[in-house]
Design an enzyme around this catalytic site. Structure first.
Site, PDB file in Angstrom:
ATOM      1  N   ASP A  16       7.875  15.660  21.795  1.00 28.30           N
ATOM      2  CA  ASP A  16       8.521  14.512  22.431  1.00 28.30           C
ATOM      3  C   ASP A  16       7.906  14.137  23.778  1.00 28.30           C
ATOM      4  OD1 ASP A  16      10.342  14.257  20.341  1.00 28.30           O
ATOM      5  OD2 ASP A  16      11.766  15.633  21.277  1.00 28.30           O
TER       6      ASP A  16
ATOM      7  N   ASP B 254       9.772  11.956  27.616  1.00 29.48           N
ATOM      8  CA  ASP B 254      11.131  12.109  27.109  1.00 29.48           C
ATOM      9  C   ASP B 254      12.001  12.708  28.204  1.00 29.48           C
ATOM     10  OD1 ASP B 254      13.040  11.816  25.041  1.00 29.48           O
ATOM     11  OD2 ASP B 254      12.847  13.920  24.528  1.00 29.48           O
TER      12      ASP B 254
ATOM     13  N   ASP C 139      14.949  19.631  28.646  1.00 32.90           N
ATOM     14  CA  ASP C 139      15.834  19.483  27.490  1.00 32.90           C
ATOM     15  C   ASP C 139      16.081  20.851  26.880  1.00 32.90           C
ATOM     16  OD1 ASP C 139      15.823  16.781  27.892  1.00 32.90           O
ATOM     17  OD2 ASP C 139      14.962  16.249  25.950  1.00 32.90           O
TER      18      ASP C 139
ATOM     19  N   ARG D 123      21.602  10.913  32.707  1.00 27.33           N
ATOM     20  CA  ARG D 123      21.486  12.253  32.125  1.00 27.33           C
ATOM     21  C   ARG D 123      21.118  13.306  33.164  1.00 27.33           C
ATOM     22  NH1 ARG D 123      18.798  11.839  26.058  1.00 27.33           N
ATOM     23  NH2 ARG D 123      20.280  10.309  25.221  1.00 27.33           N
TER      24      ARG D 123
END
Length: 447
Positions: free
Chosen positions: A243, A267, A271, A323
């Site tokens: 990603d 991305d 994560d 986020r």
């Protein structure tokens, strides 16, 4: 004819098995095939749990039964560090218990591994390469991801043995493919200015444990893949397109990401998905990015209920949009961070995550429609009002507001143990996060 048919079926079966064997485990998860093919992944040396199946690695042993106990331990560490500072026990103390654990030592260069004893929160047991030798990276190149040269970062991180990895000098490392790390590794950038990314791939922590990433600039990470990549001295396999995350944590546990600078990746900056747990993300500087941090694979992926993450002493800075983090299912302790920029929201979630926000400083943007710190993603109020989202001692500036819910909306016993110690005052966030990002460490002086 019957014999010919049997030969045809046999050949077809062999071709099918050959095709499946070159799929990465990431694709098998997405395709729902891992349960039947768990032993057929080309990344088979990446510590698949023996009970792995149906779409997730089982990190149950890494997750704690009562996350509030770990929250209390974090508060105790902060409180003790602050008291020592007030009493004058050290001159360089900030009240940040991670930094105060090691930064006051002018001989840090010879005591590098002390860092491994300084983590707090859910990733507190991540020892990285503490029990191994020091490995010095001398070559910034990444010419061959299948056969990396000794002296390169890729050669170091794939080794089976624990290693504490440092850098001989300043370097820019532009990786051709994902840097697939093996367990029990520390990447320690102190004493050098090290940039990973620069238009290339970045870090992948897949089905591994005990990783420390410290003191690295991770910028401009881009998707790579459809290539062979080595993951251990004895194994390499086919990787599909990644990603472009800065740090991708996939089915991993006991992870500590500390004092890094992360920005402008394709991305996420960090994560964590697929049952990852026992993670601390601390003292980092995040900037210039849209979707900063995703914690949880999908609303339907219930294995992420075991996800437990501490987010502490970070600075969420310029040109961030959303986020910080965006959570699913698990327990997330967000403590003493400085949020100076967001355009949409700071903390979001779905699938009933528990969010415990304590002692943070939230500075809302000028946009009158973006003042809310929180966002429930694609969920009706009659559902999310039962989620445990709590704000305790947060400083809300420029019209910022935090929408609490569930146990966090009142004096519930759910947070009683955490609140009994109380978060460190948000008024101290400035000093505790002032040095977020890689530190300037020189031999013979404190960092």
């Amino acid at each position: 004819m019957a014999a010919a048919a049997r030969v045809f079926v046999l050949v077809l079966s062999l071709l099918l098995l050959s095709a499946l064997s070159v799929l990465s485990s990431r694709d098998l998860v997405k395709g729902g095939l891992l349960q039947s093919l768990k032993r057929n992944s080309t990344m088979g040396d990446t510590r698949l749990h023996p009970d792995f199946g149906g779409g997730g690695v089982l990190n149950n042993e890494a997750a704690v039964t009562d996350p509030e106990e770990i929250v209390s331990m974090v508060h105790m560490s902060i409180r003790n560090s602050t008291r020592r500072r007030k009493l004058g026990f050290f001159t360089c103390g900030t009240g940040n218990p991670i930094d105060d654990c090691w930064r006051c030592d002018p001989n840090w260069k010879n005591n590098r591994k002390r860092l491994a004893d300084c983590a707090i929160g859910f990733g507190r047991n991540a020892i990285g390469g503490r029990n191994g030798r020091i490995y010095v990276v001398t070559d910034p190149n990444d010419d061959d991801p299948v056969n990396p040269k000794p002296g390169t970062l890729r050669y170091a991180v794939i080794q089976e043995e624990p290693l504490w990895i440092i850098f001989k000098h300043d370097m820019v490392i532009q990786l051709k493919e994902e840097l697939i790390m093996n367990s029990f590794k520390t990447i320690d950038g102190r004493g050098a200015n090290v940039l990973i990314g620069n238009g290339g791939a970045c870090l992948t922590l897949q089905f591994v444990s005990n990783i420390i990433i410290h003191g690295i600039h991770i910028h401009d990470c881009r998707p790579t893949g459809n290539a062979m990549v080595r993951s251990s001295p004895t194994h390499y396999g086919w990787r599909t397109m990644a990603d472009g995350d800065g740090v991708s944590i996939f089915g991993a546990s006991h992870i500590w990401v500390d004092h890094n600078s992360l920005s402008n990746c394709a991305d996420g900056l960090v994560d964590a998905i697929m049952g990852s747990t026992a993670i601390t993300i601390s003292n980092n500087h995040f900037a210039h990015h849209n979707e900063v941090m995703l914690l949880g694979h999908s609303d339907s992926y219930v294995q992420d209920k075991q996800m437990q993450v501490t987010i502490a002493f970070n600075h969420f800075g310029a040109e961030l949009i959303q986020r910080m983090p965006r959570c699913r299912h698990g327990y997330f302790h967000v403590v003493n961070n400085d949020y100076t920029h967001w355009e949409m929201y700071a903390i979001g979630g779905s699938a009933s995550p528990t969010i415990n926000s304590q002692g943070n400083r939230y500075l809302a943007p000028k946009d009158p429609f973006a003042k809310e710190v929180t966002k429930r993603v694609d969920t009706a109020e009659n559902e999310w009002k039962g989620w445990n989202w709590r704000s305790d001692g947060d400083m809300l500036l420029n019209g910022a507001y935090f929408t609490a819910s569930g146990a966090g909306a009142g004096a519930s016993a759910s947070y009683a143990r955490a609140s009994s110690l109380g978060a460190k005052s948000s008024s101290m966030v400035g000093s505790m996060t002032a040095d977020a990002g890689p530190l300037s460490c020189r031999d013979g002086s404190v960092c």
